[in-house]
Design an enzyme around this catalytic site. Structure first.
Site, PDB file in Angstrom:
ATOM      1  N   ASP A  21       8.669 -10.715  15.628  1.00  0.00           N
ATOM      2  CA  ASP A  21       8.449  -9.512  14.833  1.00  0.00           C
ATOM      3  C   ASP A  21       8.559  -8.320  15.795  1.00  0.00           C
ATOM      4  O   ASP A  21       8.506  -8.510  17.020  1.00  0.00           O
ATOM      5  CB  ASP A  21       7.042  -9.604  14.229  1.00  0.00           C
ATOM      6  CG  ASP A  21       6.562  -8.290  13.668  1.00  0.00           C
ATOM      7  OD1 ASP A  21       7.291  -7.714  12.838  1.00  0.00           O
ATOM      8  OD2 ASP A  21       5.465  -7.834  14.056  1.00  0.00           O
ATOM      9  N   ASP A  23       7.129  -4.476  15.087  1.00  0.00           N
ATOM     10  CA  ASP A  23       5.988  -3.543  15.107  1.00  0.00           C
ATOM     11  C   ASP A  23       4.672  -4.285  15.274  1.00  0.00           C
ATOM     12  O   ASP A  23       4.349  -5.184  14.498  1.00  0.00           O
ATOM     13  CB  ASP A  23       5.960  -2.698  13.828  1.00  0.00           C
ATOM     14  CG  ASP A  23       7.101  -1.693  13.818  1.00  0.00           C
ATOM     15  OD1 ASP A  23       7.278  -1.020  14.840  1.00  0.00           O
ATOM     16  OD2 ASP A  23       7.802  -1.592  12.800  1.00  0.00           O
ATOM     17  N   GLY A  64       6.688  -1.406   5.411  1.00  0.00           N
ATOM     18  CA  GLY A  64       7.797  -0.452   5.262  1.00  0.00           C
ATOM     19  C   GLY A  64       7.236   0.962   5.281  1.00  0.00           C
ATOM     20  O   GLY A  64       6.314   1.280   4.516  1.00  0.00           O
ATOM     21  N   ARG A  68       5.053   2.799   2.385  1.00  0.00           N
ATOM     22  CA  ARG A  68       3.677   3.194   2.747  1.00  0.00           C
ATOM     23  C   ARG A  68       3.435   4.648   2.365  1.00  0.00           C
ATOM     24  O   ARG A  68       2.408   5.004   1.806  1.00  0.00           O
ATOM     25  CB  ARG A  68       3.528   2.979   4.260  1.00  0.00           C
ATOM     26  CG  ARG A  68       2.156   3.171   4.819  1.00  0.00           C
ATOM     27  CD  ARG A  68       2.128   2.708   6.280  1.00  0.00           C
ATOM     28  NE  ARG A  68       2.604   1.345   6.368  1.00  0.00           N
ATOM     29  CZ  ARG A  68       3.480   0.906   7.284  1.00  0.00           C
ATOM     30  NH1 ARG A  68       3.931   1.721   8.218  1.00  0.00           N
ATOM     31  NH2 ARG A  68       3.875  -0.339   7.283  1.00  0.00           N
ATOM     32  N   HIS A  94      10.061  10.658   5.861  1.00  0.00           N
ATOM     33  CA  HIS A  94      10.272   9.372   6.523  1.00  0.00           C
ATOM     34  C   HIS A  94      11.413   9.465   7.538  1.00  0.00           C
ATOM     35  O   HIS A  94      11.320   8.948   8.659  1.00  0.00           O
ATOM     36  CB  HIS A  94      10.548   8.276   5.474  1.00  0.00           C
ATOM     37  CG  HIS A  94      10.711   6.924   6.089  1.00  0.00           C
ATOM     38  ND1 HIS A  94      11.904   6.243   6.099  1.00  0.00           N
ATOM     39  CD2 HIS A  94       9.837   6.137   6.767  1.00  0.00           C
ATOM     40  CE1 HIS A  94      11.742   5.096   6.738  1.00  0.00           C
ATOM     41  NE2 HIS A  94      10.510   5.004   7.142  1.00  0.00           N
ATOM     42  N   THR A 135      10.344  -5.529   9.350  1.00  0.00           N
ATOM     43  CA  THR A 135      10.556  -4.658   8.192  1.00  0.00           C
ATOM     44  C   THR A 135      10.909  -3.235   8.618  1.00  0.00           C
ATOM     45  O   THR A 135      11.163  -2.387   7.773  1.00  0.00           O
ATOM     46  CB  THR A 135       9.305  -4.594   7.285  1.00  0.00           C
ATOM     47  OG1 THR A 135       8.231  -4.159   8.084  1.00  0.00           O
ATOM     48  CG2 THR A 135       8.982  -5.915   6.670  1.00  0.00           C
ATOM     49  N   ASN A 140      15.228   2.007  14.506  1.00  0.00           N
ATOM     50  CA  ASN A 140      13.999   1.884  15.310  1.00  0.00           C
ATOM     51  C   ASN A 140      14.014   0.590  16.121  1.00  0.00           C
ATOM     52  O   ASN A 140      13.609   0.569  17.284  1.00  0.00           O
ATOM     53  CB  ASN A 140      12.762   1.857  14.404  1.00  0.00           C
ATOM     54  CG  ASN A 140      12.588   3.137  13.622  1.00  0.00           C
ATOM     55  OD1 ASN A 140      13.145   4.166  13.982  1.00  0.00           O
ATOM     56  ND2 ASN A 140      11.825   3.081  12.548  1.00  0.00           N
TER      57      ASN A 140
HETATM   58  C1  XBP Z   1       5.940  -3.140  10.144  1.00  0.00           C
HETATM   59  C2  XBP Z   1       6.254  -2.079   9.164  1.00  0.00           C
HETATM   60  C3  XBP Z   1       7.233  -1.009   9.507  1.00  0.00           C
HETATM   61  C4  XBP Z   1       6.734   0.183  10.271  1.00  0.00           C
HETATM   62  C5  XBP Z   1       7.564   1.424  10.083  1.00  0.00           C
HETATM   63  O1  XBP Z   1       7.128  -3.754  10.586  1.00  0.00           O
HETATM   64  O2  XBP Z   1       5.774  -2.135   8.056  1.00  0.00           O
HETATM   65  O3  XBP Z   1       7.707  -0.596   8.320  1.00  0.00           O
HETATM   66  O4  XBP Z   1       5.402   0.502   9.917  1.00  0.00           O
HETATM   67  O5  XBP Z   1       8.914   1.263  10.138  1.00  0.00           O
HETATM   68  P1  XBP Z   1       7.170  -5.176  11.344  1.00  0.00           P
HETATM   69  P2  XBP Z   1       9.868   2.059   9.065  1.00  0.00           P
HETATM   70  O6  XBP Z   1       7.697  -6.167  10.330  1.00  0.00           O
HETATM   71  O7  XBP Z   1       8.117  -4.978  12.505  1.00  0.00           O
HETATM   72  O8  XBP Z   1       5.793  -5.516  11.807  1.00  0.00           O
HETATM   73  O9  XBP Z   1       9.261   3.404   8.844  1.00  0.00           O
HETATM   74  O10 XBP Z   1      11.210   2.104   9.725  1.00  0.00           O
HETATM   75  O11 XBP Z   1       9.870   1.252   7.777  1.00  0.00           O
HETATM   76 MG    MG Z   2       4.344  -6.463  12.772  1.00  0.00          MG
END
Ligand code: XBP
Ligand code: MG
Length: 262
Positions: A21, A23, A64, A68, A94, A135, A140
């Protein structure tokens, strides 16, 4: 992982690779990146609107960034009244958030979590395949990978699946299913590394064994019943699996856990 074969014989599918993953897992991007960038975007737009860490932690249940934002806007009176204008504002905010986020990465404000660079390199050197299932927006993901692994960093990963690639985001398993499809690997032969309950749910629903290294927004004590096979503070932290003590997560540890997990 153990499987019952055609004649009831137990066979073992070897570990082929790791799906990371982004973030919260590769780095604390939510705390030091997305949250900071969202609040700066609100400020630049002169909106009377800031998210505290506590609020953002709750909002992370919505995966996302745009989703959010739209979710939170639905509970607020800030911005225009007309639904179309509100959606346009969310999209503009965003987009600006992502621009600021990319600047934060370029300025070196986002560091990898403990053990991430080491384990990725070990996997690459040790013949395990690598993939990304996130996601977040592709722009990014690419910026973070290049910042951590250099200009050729993308080549380390055989599949990079991001927010734009699937209509349904985590906890839906689609992002993992697509990563497996692109790699032409079975779920049983791969392990996922995640930081959040939604991420673990997505990986587990796609059939992957999951290692959980909770990010700051998902404390370890709240992460114990997520369905992850192993939970540890971070990839360099000691942990216990089936009574065995491990000093940190290595590819040998991943192989042992994968073999023993059922
Ligand atoms: C976690 C998320 C991401 C980020 C923001 O992603 O929900 O949407 O918070 O990114 P991960 P964007 O699956 O990597 O943990 O604003 O580009 O959606
Ligand atoms: Mg994550």
């Amino acid at each position: 992982m153990t499987e019952t074969g055609q004649h009831g014989v137990v066979s073992i599918s070897a570990l082929k690779g790791v799906v990371f993953d982004i973030d919260g897992t590769l780095a604390e991007t939510e705390r030091h990146g997305h949250l900071v960038a969202f609040n700066l975007a609100f400020e630049e737009a002169r909106l009377d609107w800031q998210w505290s860490e506590q609020e953002y932690g709750r909002l992370l249940q919505i995966t996302g960034g745009l989703e959010r934002l739209l979710h939170d806007m639905a509970q607020r009176t800030v911005g225009p009244d007309a639904p179309q204008e509100r959606e346009a504002l969310a999209r503009a905010l965003h987009q600006r958030k992502n621009e600021i986020y990319l600047d934060l990465i370029r300025q070196g404000q986002i560091a990898p979590r403990n053990g991430v660079l080491r384990l990725v390199q070990e996997c690459a050197d040790g013949g395990l395949r690598l993939a990304i299932a996130s996601t977040t927006s592709r722009v990014n993901a690419v910026a973070l990978i290049e910042s951590f692994f250099g200009a050729d960093g993308l080549k380390l990963f055989d599949a990079i699946v991001c927010g734009e690639d699937t209509p349904l985001k985590k906890p839906h398993p689609m992002v993992y299913e697509l990563a497996l499809e692109k790699m032409n690997e079975s779920a049983e032969s791969m392990v996922a590394i995640e930081d959040s309950p939604n991420g673990v749910s997505a990986a587990a629903a796609a059939g992957l064994m999951t290692v959980l290294t909770p990010s700051v927004f998902f404390p370890i004590e709240d992460s114990l019943n997520t369905g992850a096979t192993v939970t540890l503070d971070h990839l360099d932290a000691p942990f216990v699996f089936r009574g065995e003590q491990y000093s940190r997560m290595t590819i040998q540890a991943l192989r042992t856990i994968h073999r023993q997990a059922d």
